[in-house]
Design an enzyme around this catalytic site. Structure first.
Site, PDB file in Angstrom:
ATOM      1  N   SER A  50      79.054  57.864  54.555  1.00  0.00           N
ATOM      2  CA  SER A  50      77.934  58.773  54.286  1.00  0.00           C
ATOM      3  C   SER A  50      76.883  58.263  53.310  1.00  0.00           C
ATOM      4  O   SER A  50      75.873  58.940  53.096  1.00  0.00           O
ATOM      5  CB  SER A  50      78.458  60.122  53.784  1.00  0.00           C
ATOM      6  OG  SER A  50      78.943  60.883  54.862  1.00  0.00           O
ATOM      7  N   LYS A  53      73.278  58.211  54.405  1.00  0.00           N
ATOM      8  CA  LYS A  53      72.306  59.299  54.272  1.00  0.00           C
ATOM      9  C   LYS A  53      71.190  58.982  53.271  1.00  0.00           C
ATOM     10  O   LYS A  53      70.184  59.690  53.232  1.00  0.00           O
ATOM     11  CB  LYS A  53      73.036  60.591  53.900  1.00  0.00           C
ATOM     12  CG  LYS A  53      73.988  61.062  55.006  1.00  0.00           C
ATOM     13  CD  LYS A  53      74.704  62.350  54.640  1.00  0.00           C
ATOM     14  CE  LYS A  53      75.520  62.878  55.822  1.00  0.00           C
ATOM     15  NZ  LYS A  53      76.916  62.442  55.801  1.00  0.00           N
ATOM     16  N   SER A 105      76.475  66.294  51.658  1.00  0.00           N
ATOM     17  CA  SER A 105      76.721  65.290  52.696  1.00  0.00           C
ATOM     18  C   SER A 105      76.876  65.942  54.071  1.00  0.00           C
ATOM     19  O   SER A 105      77.727  65.557  54.874  1.00  0.00           O
ATOM     20  CB  SER A 105      77.983  64.470  52.368  1.00  0.00           C
ATOM     21  OG  SER A 105      77.971  63.233  53.034  1.00  0.00           O
ATOM     22  N   LYS A 212      75.203  58.986  45.678  1.00  0.00           N
ATOM     23  CA  LYS A 212      75.612  59.465  47.000  1.00  0.00           C
ATOM     24  C   LYS A 212      76.991  58.939  47.311  1.00  0.00           C
ATOM     25  O   LYS A 212      77.269  57.745  47.192  1.00  0.00           O
ATOM     26  CB  LYS A 212      74.632  58.999  48.088  1.00  0.00           C
ATOM     27  CG  LYS A 212      74.991  59.510  49.485  1.00  0.00           C
ATOM     28  CD  LYS A 212      74.794  61.004  49.588  1.00  0.00           C
ATOM     29  CE  LYS A 212      75.441  61.589  50.839  1.00  0.00           C
ATOM     30  NZ  LYS A 212      76.921  61.735  50.711  1.00  0.00           N
TER      31      LYS A 212
END
Length: 363
Positions: A50, A53, A105, A212
């Site tokens: 993820s 992203k 997320s 993140k």
């Protein structure tokens, strides 16, 4: 009978402090210059989950109106894993979806964003890969906007490429605001949302400015974070790291301690020999701090290059100031020109004459 003499050699072993990392791949980068301070298998392409992203968010910011209303379609039903729990037919602003994408997320948010910005996942992925190539990500290939993988097929990148992407993204004010948020409230035509971020480093390390997280069973834990201290700005990327938040904190503490921020370009005290353009002032818009070790300070230098023009005007770019560490260019800052008005020139000449008269009066 021969005597055998045994000499016992005692080695005094001094403890050596070693930074133990759980990561398979890691890069620590100076956000100001892009200089890599630490590299562990930084160019190896791996599944990234993820942290994908980061690119999804930046593409949406660059290619769409953030106040646009997103009408959620049935494609979100294909998403699984982490979610913000959107409903088919729901209407919500794109900017709100970006916060849900980054803080929670949300894979459903990633699908809705791709369809809204580019019309389809395929078109959005094309934008992702084109942008990656444009900024110099050489070991990266995207297949979707969310980071989920299937049988080893998914988005792949390297620790270096993700650090480079984050460096570019952090130059965007909107991205920086989203990336550095801990909580966010949003509303659609159907419901209200309250999102808390998953970046635990905010509570572990006071200098954290963003992050993140990522995880799939194939990629394992992936993490990108940023931190700033005393004009030192770093990004840390780890891939396949079971102890990622602790590793990031330790890396920040180590490299903030080892490096010093030296003011190499001072916008408030920028002086250049300007014999080429009479009655003008030269200036820069931003100051620049070079991140160096103590023994590297003498290797810092600034090269000034002024262009040659017959006609000039106010706020015209007139040259460049390059900050170098030995032969490596750390930063390039544009130099601008400002004409000194006739009234100001007369005033300066008058005040100089007055100073001379004042000097004679003292005799």
């Amino acid at each position: 009978m021969k005597k055998i003499i045994v000499f016992l050699v005692v080695f005094i072993i001094f403890p050596i402090k070693v930074l133990a990392l759980s990561a398979t791949n890691c890069v620590v980068m100076d956000l100001n210059s892009g200089r890599v301070l630490y590299n562990l298998n930084g160019d190896e392409a791996r599944l990234i989950a993820s942290i994908t992203k980061i690119m999804t968010c930046l593409i949406a910011i660059n290619y769409s109106d953030l106040d646009k209303i997103v009408v959620v379609d049935e494609d979100i039903l294909k998403a699984y894993g982490s979610s913000v729990y959107l409903s088919v037919g729901e209407e919500i602003k794109l900017i709100d979806l970006l916060y849900g994408l980054m803080l929670r997320s949300g894979n459903d948010a990633a699908v809705a964003i791709a369809n809204t910005v580019a019309g389809s996942m395929e078109n959005f992925v094309y934008l992702m890969n084109e942008y990656a190539s444009t900024i110099g990500m050489k070991n990266t290939h995207f297949v979707n906007s969310h980071g989920l993988d299937n049988n080893g097929v998914g988005n792949k990148s390297s620790a270096y490429d993700m650090a480079l992407l984050t460096k570019v993204a952090m130059q965007n004010d909107t991205f920086r605001s989203i990336f550095g948020s801990r909580n966010y409230k949003a509303s659609s035509n159907l419901k209200d949302y309250v999102w808390a971020g998953k970046n635990k480093l905010f509570s572990m390390y006071e200098y954290t400015t963003g992050g993140k997280t990522g995880y799939t069973m194939a990629a394992h834990k992936t993490l990108v974070t940023t931190a700033s201290k005393e004009n030192k700005n770093l990004v840390v990327v780890t891939l396949n790291d079971s102890n990622d938040f602790v590793d990031h904190k330790n890396l920040y503490e180590k490299y903030f301690k080892e490096y010093e921020a030296v003011l190499a370009l001072d916008k408030n005290n920028f002086k250049v020999d300007n014999n080429q353009y009479k009655n003008t002032e030269l200036y820069i818009k931003k100051e620049y701090y070079a991140l160096v070790k103590e023994n590297e300070k003498n290797d810092l230098k600034v090269n000034i290059n002024l262009y040659k023009y017959d006609n000039v005007y106010n706020d015209m770019k007139i040259g460049e100031a390059k900050v170098l560490l030995k032969d490596e260019v750390l930063h390039t800052e544009s130099i601008y020109l400002k004409k000194i008005e006739e009234k100001q020139l007369k005033k300066e000449k008058k005040s100089l004459w007055q100073r001379i008269i004042g000097w004679f009066k003292k005799w």
